[in-house]
Design a protein around this motif. Structure first.
Motif, mmCIF file in Angstrom:
data_model
loop_
_atom_site.group_PDB
_atom_site.id
_atom_site.type_symbol
_atom_site.label_atom_id
_atom_site.label_comp_id
_atom_site.label_asym_id
_atom_site.label_seq_id
_atom_site.Cartn_x
_atom_site.Cartn_y
_atom_site.Cartn_z
ATOM 1 N N SER A 1 29.580 42.669 -52.780
ATOM 2 C CA SER A 1 28.449 41.851 -52.747
ATOM 3 C C SER A 1 28.745 40.805 -50.784
ATOM 4 N N GLN A 2 29.688 41.551 -49.714
ATOM 5 C CA GLN A 2 30.323 41.044 -48.814
ATOM 6 C C GLN A 2 29.719 41.757 -47.835
ATOM 7 N N SER A 3 29.410 42.968 -48.262
ATOM 8 C CA SER A 3 28.364 44.491 -47.166
ATOM 9 C C SER A 3 28.278 45.294 -48.402
ATOM 10 N N PHE A 4 27.433 45.385 -48.299
ATOM 11 C CA PHE A 4 26.345 46.577 -49.381
ATOM 12 C C PHE A 4 27.150 47.793 -49.365
ATOM 13 N N VAL A 5 25.748 48.027 -48.269
ATOM 14 C CA VAL A 5 26.580 49.828 -47.922
ATOM 15 C C VAL A 5 28.173 50.382 -47.687
ATOM 16 N N VAL A 6 28.786 49.835 -47.158
ATOM 17 C CA VAL A 6 29.950 50.450 -46.764
ATOM 18 C C VAL A 6 31.185 49.282 -48.407
ATOM 19 N N GLY A 7 30.418 48.315 -48.712
ATOM 20 C CA GLY A 7 30.877 47.264 -49.980
ATOM 21 C C GLY A 7 31.545 48.989 -51.165
ATOM 22 N N LEU A 8 29.988 48.842 -51.468
ATOM 23 C CA LEU A 8 29.627 50.260 -52.415
ATOM 24 C C LEU A 8 29.984 51.783 -52.340
ATOM 25 N N PHE A 9 30.256 52.292 -51.260
ATOM 26 C CA PHE A 9 30.685 53.255 -51.314
ATOM 27 C C PHE A 9 32.551 53.541 -50.938
ATOM 28 N N SER A 10 32.505 52.382 -50.101
ATOM 29 C CA SER A 10 33.800 52.552 -50.373
ATOM 30 C C SER A 10 34.529 52.443 -51.818
ATOM 31 N N HIS A 11 34.209 50.957 -52.132
ATOM 32 C CA HIS A 11 35.247 50.799 -53.323
ATOM 33 C C HIS A 11 34.628 51.505 -54.233
ATOM 34 N N THR A 12 33.598 52.336 -54.694
ATOM 35 C CA THR A 12 33.152 53.428 -55.780
ATOM 36 C C THR A 12 34.131 54.682 -55.271
ATOM 37 N N THR A 13 34.186 54.921 -54.237
ATOM 38 C CA THR A 13 35.139 55.752 -53.772
ATOM 39 C C THR A 13 37.054 55.664 -53.761
ATOM 40 N N HIS A 14 36.960 54.605 -53.782
ATOM 41 C CA HIS A 14 38.959 54.021 -53.985
ATOM 42 C C HIS A 14 39.440 53.933 -55.556
ATOM 43 N N PHE A 15 38.235 53.432 -56.483
ATOM 44 C CA PHE A 15 37.878 54.048 -57.421
ATOM 45 C C PHE A 15 38.387 55.233 -58.220
ATOM 46 N N LEU A 16 37.359 56.089 -57.844
ATOM 47 C CA LEU A 16 37.177 57.376 -58.206
ATOM 48 C C LEU A 16 38.436 58.119 -57.976
ATOM 49 N N MET A 17 39.101 57.879 -56.780
ATOM 50 C CA MET A 17 39.874 59.044 -56.353
ATOM 51 C C MET A 17 41.476 57.826 -56.301
ATOM 52 N N VAL A 18 41.676 56.767 -57.672
ATOM 53 C CA VAL A 18 42.635 56.284 -58.011
ATOM 54 C C VAL A 18 42.438 56.608 -59.420
ATOM 55 N N THR A 19 41.562 57.567 -59.591
ATOM 56 C CA THR A 19 41.203 57.073 -61.540
ATOM 57 C C THR A 19 41.628 58.763 -61.192
ATOM 58 N N ILE A 20 40.956 59.203 -60.671
ATOM 59 C CA ILE A 20 41.553 61.264 -60.488
ATOM 60 C C ILE A 20 43.174 61.472 -61.116
ATOM 61 N N TRP A 21 43.660 60.980 -59.278
ATOM 62 C CA TRP A 21 44.813 60.471 -59.905
ATOM 63 C C TRP A 21 45.439 60.339 -60.925
ATOM 64 N N VAL A 22 45.802 59.132 -61.122
ATOM 65 C CA VAL A 22 45.656 58.297 -62.105
ATOM 66 C C VAL A 22 46.294 58.855 -63.557
ATOM 67 N N GLY A 23 44.602 59.680 -63.562
ATOM 68 C CA GLY A 23 44.273 59.928 -65.026
ATOM 69 C C GLY A 23 44.672 61.208 -65.699
ATOM 70 N N VAL A 24 44.674 62.459 -64.371
ATOM 71 C CA VAL A 24 45.658 63.867 -64.322
ATOM 72 C C VAL A 24 47.061 63.865 -64.519
ATOM 73 N N LEU A 25 47.642 62.047 -63.208
ATOM 74 C CA LEU A 25 48.777 62.217 -64.085
ATOM 75 C C LEU A 25 49.265 61.825 -65.666
ATOM 76 N N LEU A 26 48.085 61.069 -65.993
ATOM 77 C CA LEU A 26 48.602 60.240 -68.124
ATOM 78 C C LEU A 26 48.757 61.699 -68.084
ATOM 79 N N HIS A 27 47.185 62.124 -68.033
ATOM 80 C CA HIS A 27 47.199 63.570 -69.423
ATOM 81 C C HIS A 27 48.614 64.550 -69.415
#
Length: 362
Positions: free
Chosen positions: A130-156
């Protein structure tokens, strides 16, 4: 709702991690991972849970406007005109298709497709977007995806694996993957943080609950890195020592990561520093109790970093706790290492807080 929202956000992070980890591991050959069994019912519950938990912040926003325009009108307005409402609608639609894909046991590529769409919706509904649409959308999506890949494989690998077979082969690809994820997390995390808050205002941001919770999150990443080094490098001894079970140390790392999730969940419910309203005429200067308990400070304040003997002592003790994590590894005590990790976070936080001098601007 103030209590329910961080719980819902935490549940979202956990459910997304389990789903992403499950999909990622499907792309890995059986010879390069331990035997992992995740109940199909849990996948279905996680998918439905995301729909419910993602709605909680939407409901909080609807209730905020309920008193002025009525619930029905507020609900329609939030769903149709706000990014958080539109994002939830898109998440719900994608989650329904993902649920059907899991239920009918369709292709892993289709599963990955729907999850990526849900990730994009999360990024679209984020505060930084909501502060910077393009930068915010790309950075938050990438950030969340990388976190869930790392943590997800680790949890399994830690909680749902039935053995430690092929552990060396597992580490050969998981360690580089974790490093890549961590680098991306740091890079996108800085983009997100500096989009919301100027780098020069980071220290002064500690005046607000948002800034201090952000500090908690940053501090908690340090023991995560220590655990990652232990599990990524030292745990290779599992192939030579049959009595050593590396899964216990992965569980310890996952506990600290879940603590990071909690801090992130609480952070999402707090107002960034630029949204804080100050009233220098009616508010009183904060006491140290207010400061340590991260209560709202309604007086404009500048912070100067001036370490004292007490703060230096606390920071030194925190570093000793970090060292004790490594010592615990030699003793094969992941429970103690987890406790030491928590003690490090709390002690370093207190050390930094006692290093600050507050100057009210009146």
């Amino acid at each position: 709702m103030n209590l329910l929202t961080p719980i819902a956000d935490f549940g979202n992070y956990l459910f997304f991690s389990l789903l992403v980890g499950y999909v990622v591991l499907q792309f890995v050959p059986e010879s390069k991972k331990p035997t992992i069994q995740l109940p199909k019912s849990l996948l279905l519950i996680c998918t439905l849970g995301i729909i419910i938990f993602s709605f909680v912040p939407v409901l909080a926003l609807i209730l905020f406007f309920d008193g002025t325009v009525g619930f029905a009108r507020a609900g329609t307005s939030v769903m149709m005109t706000t990014q958080i409402g539109q994002g939830w609608l898109f998440i719900t639609l994608s989650a329904i298709f993902l649920w059907l894909t899991f239920y009918l046991e369709r292709s892993k590529y289709i599963q990955a497709f729907w999850i990526v769409l849900m990730m994009i919706a999360i990024g679209y509904a984020s505060h930084v977007s909501s502060q910077s649409f393009v930068v915010g959308l790309f950075s938050h999506t990438t950030h969340f995806l990388m976190v869930t890949i790392w943590v997800g494989v680790l949890l399994h690998a830690s909680w749902f694996s039935k053995d430690k077979e092929h552990w060396t082969e597992f580490l050969k690809w998981f360690t580089p993957l974790a490093i890549v994820c961590m680098i991306n997390i740091f890079a996108t995390g800085f983009v997100i943080m500096f989009t919301i808050e100027k780098p020069t205002e980071y220290l002064n941001g500690w005046v607000t609950p948002y800034g201090r919770m952000l500090l908690f999150k940053h501090i908690s990443i340090v023991p995560v890195i220590v655990f990652a080094i232990i599990n990524g490098i030292l745990s290779r001894r599992a192939s030579t020592f049959s009595q050593f079970d590396p899964r216990t140390w992965l569980k310890a790392e996952s506990v600290i990561l879940l603590l990071v999730f909690y801090f992130t969940a609480v952070l999402g419910t707090l107002s960034p520093p630029y949204e804080m309203a100050y009233d220098a005429q009616t508010a009183k200067a904060p006491t140290w109790v207010d400061w340590l308990l991260a209560k709202n400070i309604l007086v404009p304040i500048e912070i100067e970093f001036a370490p004292t003997l007490l703060s230096v002592l606390l920071i030194t003790v925190a570093l000793l706790f970090l060292f004790l994590i490594i010592i615990s590894y030699k003793r094969m005590s992941p429970v103690f290492a987890t406790v030491f990790g928590g003690c490090f976070i709390l002690t370093l936080y207190l050390g930094l807080m006692f290093s600050c001098v507050l100057y009210p601007i009146i």
